[in-house]
Design a protein around this motif. Sequence first.
Motif, mmCIF file in Angstrom:
data_model
loop_
_atom_site.group_PDB
_atom_site.id
_atom_site.type_symbol
_atom_site.label_atom_id
_atom_site.label_comp_id
_atom_site.label_asym_id
_atom_site.label_seq_id
_atom_site.Cartn_x
_atom_site.Cartn_y
_atom_site.Cartn_z
ATOM 1 N N GLN A 568 0.857 -1.190 0.000
ATOM 2 C CA GLN A 568 0.000 0.000 0.000
ATOM 3 C C GLN A 568 0.889 1.234 0.000
ATOM 4 O O GLN A 568 1.570 1.507 0.999
ATOM 5 C CB GLN A 568 -0.930 0.013 1.232
ATOM 6 C CG GLN A 568 -1.957 -1.113 1.223
ATOM 7 C CD GLN A 568 -2.905 -1.052 2.407
ATOM 8 O OE1 GLN A 568 -2.703 -0.243 3.320
ATOM 9 N NE2 GLN A 568 -3.928 -1.883 2.389
ATOM 10 N N MET A 569 0.923 1.921 -1.127
ATOM 11 C CA MET A 569 1.740 3.128 -1.254
ATOM 12 C C MET A 569 0.978 4.308 -0.662
ATOM 13 O O MET A 569 -0.177 4.562 -1.033
ATOM 14 C CB MET A 569 2.086 3.395 -2.709
ATOM 15 C CG MET A 569 2.804 2.246 -3.402
ATOM 16 S SD MET A 569 4.431 1.901 -2.732
ATOM 17 C CE MET A 569 5.336 3.311 -3.404
ATOM 18 N N LYS A 570 1.648 5.031 0.257
ATOM 19 C CA LYS A 570 1.037 6.220 0.851
ATOM 20 C C LYS A 570 2.137 7.152 1.300
ATOM 21 O O LYS A 570 3.328 6.802 1.296
ATOM 22 C CB LYS A 570 0.119 5.837 1.999
ATOM 23 C CG LYS A 570 0.810 5.095 3.135
ATOM 24 C CD LYS A 570 -0.213 4.677 4.194
ATOM 25 C CE LYS A 570 0.462 3.912 5.328
ATOM 26 N NZ LYS A 570 -0.519 3.511 6.377
ATOM 27 N N ILE A 571 1.746 8.331 1.735
ATOM 28 C CA ILE A 571 2.706 9.334 2.189
ATOM 29 C C ILE A 571 2.976 9.101 3.671
ATOM 30 O O ILE A 571 2.042 9.035 4.482
ATOM 31 C CB ILE A 571 2.187 10.759 1.953
ATOM 32 C CG1 ILE A 571 1.733 10.917 0.487
ATOM 33 C CG2 ILE A 571 3.253 11.779 2.305
ATOM 34 C CD1 ILE A 571 2.818 10.641 -0.505
ATOM 35 N N ALA A 572 4.267 8.973 4.033
ATOM 36 C CA ALA A 572 4.650 8.743 5.426
ATOM 37 C C ALA A 572 5.906 9.537 5.733
ATOM 38 O O ALA A 572 6.700 9.862 4.831
ATOM 39 C CB ALA A 572 4.877 7.258 5.687
ATOM 40 N N ASP A 573 6.114 9.840 7.036
ATOM 41 C CA ASP A 573 7.299 10.568 7.486
ATOM 42 C C ASP A 573 8.414 9.556 7.712
ATOM 43 O O ASP A 573 8.310 8.650 8.549
ATOM 44 C CB ASP A 573 6.996 11.328 8.780
ATOM 45 C CG ASP A 573 8.126 12.283 9.163
ATOM 46 O OD1 ASP A 573 9.227 12.134 8.602
ATOM 47 O OD2 ASP A 573 7.901 13.168 10.016
ATOM 48 N N LEU A 574 9.504 9.692 6.938
ATOM 49 C CA LEU A 574 10.601 8.747 7.035
ATOM 50 C C LEU A 574 11.222 8.744 8.417
ATOM 51 O O LEU A 574 11.640 7.689 8.931
ATOM 52 C CB LEU A 574 11.656 9.088 5.963
ATOM 53 C CG LEU A 574 12.880 8.183 5.910
ATOM 54 C CD1 LEU A 574 12.474 6.744 5.611
ATOM 55 C CD2 LEU A 574 13.875 8.681 4.861
ATOM 56 N N ALA A 575 11.269 9.906 9.072
ATOM 57 C CA ALA A 575 11.860 9.976 10.411
ATOM 58 C C ALA A 575 11.077 9.137 11.406
ATOM 59 O O ALA A 575 11.653 8.443 12.256
ATOM 60 C CB ALA A 575 11.928 11.437 10.864
#
Length: 716
Positions: A568-575
Amino acid sequence: MEQDSLIKYSFTYAPGGIALISAEGYFVRVNPAFGRLLGYTEDELANRQEKQLTSPNDPGVKEAAAPLLEPGAASRITVVKRYLRKDGGKVRVKLEVILIRDQDGAHAGFCAYASEWPEPEEPKMLQAAELYEMVSEHARDVISYGIDSVLQFVSPASLKRQLGFEPEELIGKHASEFIHPEDLESLGEQTFRESDSFICRVRHKQGYYIWFELSVKRVIDPEGTQVKEIYIGRDVSERERAQAALRHSEQNLAQSQRIARLGSFEWDALTGKMLWSDELSRILQTDRLAGVTCEELLARIHPNDREAVRKSMREALAGREIQLESRIVLSDGTVKFIRMQSMTTLTSNGRPLRISGTVQDITGQKLMLQMLEESVDRYTSLKKYNLDAIVSLNKSGIMTSANPAAETITGYSVLELIGMPFTDLLAPEEERAQTLLHKIMHEGALSSMEMKIVRKSGQPAYLLATPAPIYVNRKQVGCYIIAKDITEQKRKDELLLKSEKLTIAGQLAAGVAHEIRNPLTALKGFVQLMGRSEHSYSQYLPIMKEELERIETIISELLMLAKPQAVQMKIADLAVLVQDVVMLTSAQAMLLNIELRFSTTSEPLPIRCDPNQIKQVFVNFLKNAIDAMPRGGMIDVSLEAAEQKLALVCIADQGCGITEEQLRQIGEPFYSTKEAGTGLGLLVSHKIIEHHKGRIHIASEVGVGTTIQVTLPLHR
């Protein structure tokens, strides 16, 4: 071309008769004035024997001009004879016959200038002085007399007309003073007989030069001390200009034929002989002067083409124009391709007189056409038998062609694919592929990509597509899409990913169990304490709740790695993702006396990703770092925003490190520096990062440690 027209005009409208006679004594061509003398038309005289029209008691031109063929003889002779007219009468003519030679000096025929000559009257006895005066006053030729080349007398009337001098201006001077220096040099290299003739340039009084034909008669006196010469000179400037123009035209024609690789030929129907140009000789690799017949030429035609050429020749003899292509075999066995065109000249009764035509060497064109056909065949074979799908799109993204492999992969027939927008094959969620196709058509961007399509049956399929632009006249008109079906490979990758997840989860289990045991011990103690006492211990409840939440978080992270989940591709904070991984692996690190130090920027680092896969990558990297530090130490995990809108994650350990040779093999399947390792963890990590358009860089030094840098594109 203007000179050619001038020559043709002069020949046709000359007031005197002109006849070209072959070496065998046949009329080749006559002008109208000559025909009028005999009462025939030009066509009626063409190819007739000149001797047949001559009065029986008179010689033919061929016999009368025979002395011209002797070595060192003059180039012209005067013949007075009678011809038989068409109306049955006779006409007496005077012929000035000139020997015609070809470029190699061989005898090619005669040119006869004819004028009607009256029958002789009863001779009158003339005194020598009267005859000499009459000749010198009225002759067009310049008549002179000299001793040892010093002029003693020159006929005044012709001298004034031809050269502009008065006799006294030349008397006593050496004849060489009036000859062009270049001609004088060439004449000095020749050996002359007692009677001879030559052509040279003689100076006019005004300074320019005139072409003269000079006849010289040398007489040595009895004592042998003086050489007396009689000179007779005739102005041949017009003839030289005409011959020079003819030579120039022939040179231009030969040069044009050489550039176009176009030779010419003429076949005489009466004699069966063929004449051809120098360029045709080069094409056929034969001697132009060799008496080649039509049959000998046909023998050079390739056996498979010979019958077709014979058929065309029969059509040509019937008067039809022909155009054909055939092969010829040269003497060395080389095969050439030629294109032949010809026209036939017929007599008034419809019989063939001559066939004239051209032969062009088209071997180069044929070879290029053959190479083009082979190239098309190779392209067709590549497209037809390729296991990968190949489709072509126009600028609008409409499919214009497809190969059989495209039918197999998509389930649509070629006829169904042609005319269909390529985007109609894509799955609804493939927005990135649609954007990239637009860039390929309008910006020239080239990049391989994975895409998901929907087959005609409704089943999904995964393709690895590579675009290739189509340019016509340096302008892009569309592109090819070369697509490989990776559906099975994707399934295997998912199984590999799941297997690696379970492996990592199992290895983390010991550390997680230890981390859970601590809060469970505290909870157990509080519960026992509360069970033995009647008092309320509400102050312990927040501590118990906090420990329970910690246990829940650790178990959730472990389950997320172990449990199979859909991508599931979504926007997430890498930190945040990296921080969760650090927290999950800290338990195992503490057991080995390893400190995890985490640092990040104050600003968020948003990326478009599958959070579960990204966490798996960094769990794998941190686990490898922990395994490389059995004696404990420090692992630094840092995040920052790099240039070009990239996020940089750096993991640096203080482990044993690896050699350069091992570093080159890191990432290959089943290669690992650990005894029980499979090498699949780093392979899976590379694939995940590549799928997210990122890069991995590993640097290591034996005894110092290893640093892993991961760059991922930030979401705009």
